[in-house]
Design a protein around this motif. Structure first.
Motif, mmCIF file in Angstrom:
data_model
loop_
_atom_site.group_PDB
_atom_site.id
_atom_site.type_symbol
_atom_site.label_atom_id
_atom_site.label_comp_id
_atom_site.label_asym_id
_atom_site.label_seq_id
_atom_site.Cartn_x
_atom_site.Cartn_y
_atom_site.Cartn_z
ATOM 1 N N GLY A 135 0.695 -1.181 -0.080
ATOM 2 C CA GLY A 135 -0.002 0.146 -0.017
ATOM 3 C C GLY A 135 0.876 1.071 -0.019
ATOM 4 O O GLY A 135 0.542 2.249 -0.814
ATOM 5 N N GLN A 136 1.959 1.438 0.923
ATOM 6 C CA GLN A 136 2.534 2.453 0.795
ATOM 7 C C GLN A 136 3.578 2.466 -0.449
ATOM 8 O O GLN A 136 3.829 3.533 -0.802
ATOM 9 C CB GLN A 136 3.713 2.238 2.203
ATOM 10 C CG GLN A 136 3.093 2.543 3.426
ATOM 11 C CD GLN A 136 2.542 3.774 3.668
ATOM 12 O OE1 GLN A 136 3.053 4.650 3.224
ATOM 13 N NE2 GLN A 136 1.440 3.847 4.435
ATOM 14 N N LEU A 137 4.173 1.579 -0.830
ATOM 15 C CA LEU A 137 4.568 1.402 -2.261
ATOM 16 C C LEU A 137 3.725 2.015 -3.224
ATOM 17 O O LEU A 137 4.021 2.747 -4.223
ATOM 18 C CB LEU A 137 5.064 0.170 -2.575
ATOM 19 C CG LEU A 137 6.229 -0.075 -3.850
ATOM 20 C CD1 LEU A 137 7.480 0.836 -3.651
ATOM 21 C CD2 LEU A 137 6.629 -1.365 -3.985
ATOM 22 N N GLY A 138 2.269 1.677 -3.320
ATOM 23 C CA GLY A 138 1.441 2.161 -4.213
ATOM 24 C C GLY A 138 1.278 3.663 -4.132
ATOM 25 O O GLY A 138 1.097 4.490 -5.196
ATOM 26 N N VAL A 139 1.295 3.964 -2.764
ATOM 27 C CA VAL A 139 1.167 5.603 -2.554
ATOM 28 C C VAL A 139 2.361 6.310 -3.162
ATOM 29 O O VAL A 139 2.139 7.422 -3.773
ATOM 30 C CB VAL A 139 1.092 5.797 -1.066
ATOM 31 C CG1 VAL A 139 1.470 7.488 -0.893
ATOM 32 C CG2 VAL A 139 -0.260 5.451 -0.589
ATOM 33 N N LEU A 140 3.561 5.757 -3.109
ATOM 34 C CA LEU A 140 4.659 6.478 -3.492
ATOM 35 C C LEU A 140 4.685 6.350 -4.955
ATOM 36 O O LEU A 140 5.112 7.304 -5.865
ATOM 37 C CB LEU A 140 5.924 5.889 -2.904
ATOM 38 C CG LEU A 140 6.590 6.408 -1.680
ATOM 39 C CD1 LEU A 140 7.135 7.649 -2.090
ATOM 40 C CD2 LEU A 140 5.666 6.486 -0.747
#
Length: 275
Positions: A135-140
């Motif tokens: 999820g955090q990788l998707g945000v970035l």
């Protein structure tokens, strides 16, 4: 109760998707996005917007060639898309900082609120951990895409004939940057397994890079073979990567291995910790 299987794609997608919702559809997330947008508007207006005049200046070119032996930036001078040459340098060193701050609260906030125990009844701990990481990788990745599109717009405004080459360059930068950022997020995932707040997670990350770098430097000074310990730090190849002087396999292989190791250690700690 969570099933015995380690990974369920449906639950993993839901957990990862929640991170995107939390960043883009909540008040706290929107404030962070506003700050991010303000910073990048300034970057687009000055270093990227004026990239052609900056890079084509004789003083800049001479400076780059003087230090190319240590940093190796001379290849960037040959890029016809000057805006992306400047973007590449800015993003390579700024986005890891964004990654550390944005991903500082992956599981620690839910542990403080007591909701992590509730989530663990419906998903395995690995799904929670890996889902938050994705999820955090998707945000970035979304932030990268937005800034790359904006840079492509600046390039197109200056010279529409470079748009096709700029699009290919943007796609290449996007894929490399997503992989380069992954170990920073994985490191915060690991730190979240024992930190007690997101602020403490950021402090511990700073200590990891600063204090750890000093310790490794001293050890390597005593025993040169211990220079290999530099690979415990995400971004270890940033200088070589900045000037495109690193083979693609090494450029992508190192951060992928680092991410896998951090997540494996985080999973070990997370499965043994109390929620």
């Amino acid at each position: 109760m969570a099933t015995s299987s380690l990974l369920n794609i449906g639950r993993l997608t839901q957990i990862a998707g929640f991170e995107l919702v939390r960043m883009f559809l909540t008040k706290r997330g929107l404030i962070a996005m506003a700050a991010f947008a303000l910073v990048w508007l300034l970057i687009l207006r000055y270093p990227i917007g004026q990239a052609v005049s900056i890079i084509s200046a004789p003083d800049f070119e001479q400076m780059v060639r003087d230090i190319s032996g240590s940093i190796g930036l001379s290849k960037l001078l040959d890029w016809p898309e000057a805006e992306f040459a400047m973007y590449w340098l800015v993003a390579l060193y700024s986005f890891p900082l964004f990654a550390i701050f944005i991903s500082s609260d992956q599981t620690v906030g839910d542990r403080e609120r007591g909701t992590l125990r509730f989530i663990s009844l419906r998903a395995t701990r690995f799904e929670i951990l890996f889902g938050r990481f994705l999820g955090q990788l998707g945000v970035l990745a979304c932030l990268l895409a937005i800034t790359l599109v904006a840079t492509l717009g600046v390039l197109g405004y200056r010279d529409p004939s470079l748009l096709m080459g700029g699009f290919i360059r943007a796609l290449s930068i996007f894929m490399v940057m997503v992989i380069v950022l992954s170990p920073f997020i994985a490191l915060m995932c690991l730190i979240n397994t024992f930190a007690r707040s997101s602020r403490l997670a950021i402090v511990l990350a700073i200590l990891y890079f600063a204090g750890g770098g000093i310790v490794v430097g001293i050890l390597a000074w005593q025993v040169p073979a211990l220079n290999a310990l530099d690979y415990i730090f995400p971004g270890v190849n940033s200088e070589l990567l900045a000037g495109q002087n690193l083979p693609l396999l090494s450029a992508l292989g190192v951060p992928l291995i680092q991410s896998a190791v951090f997540i494996a250690i985080a999973h070990k700690l997370f499965t043994r910790s109390s929620l």
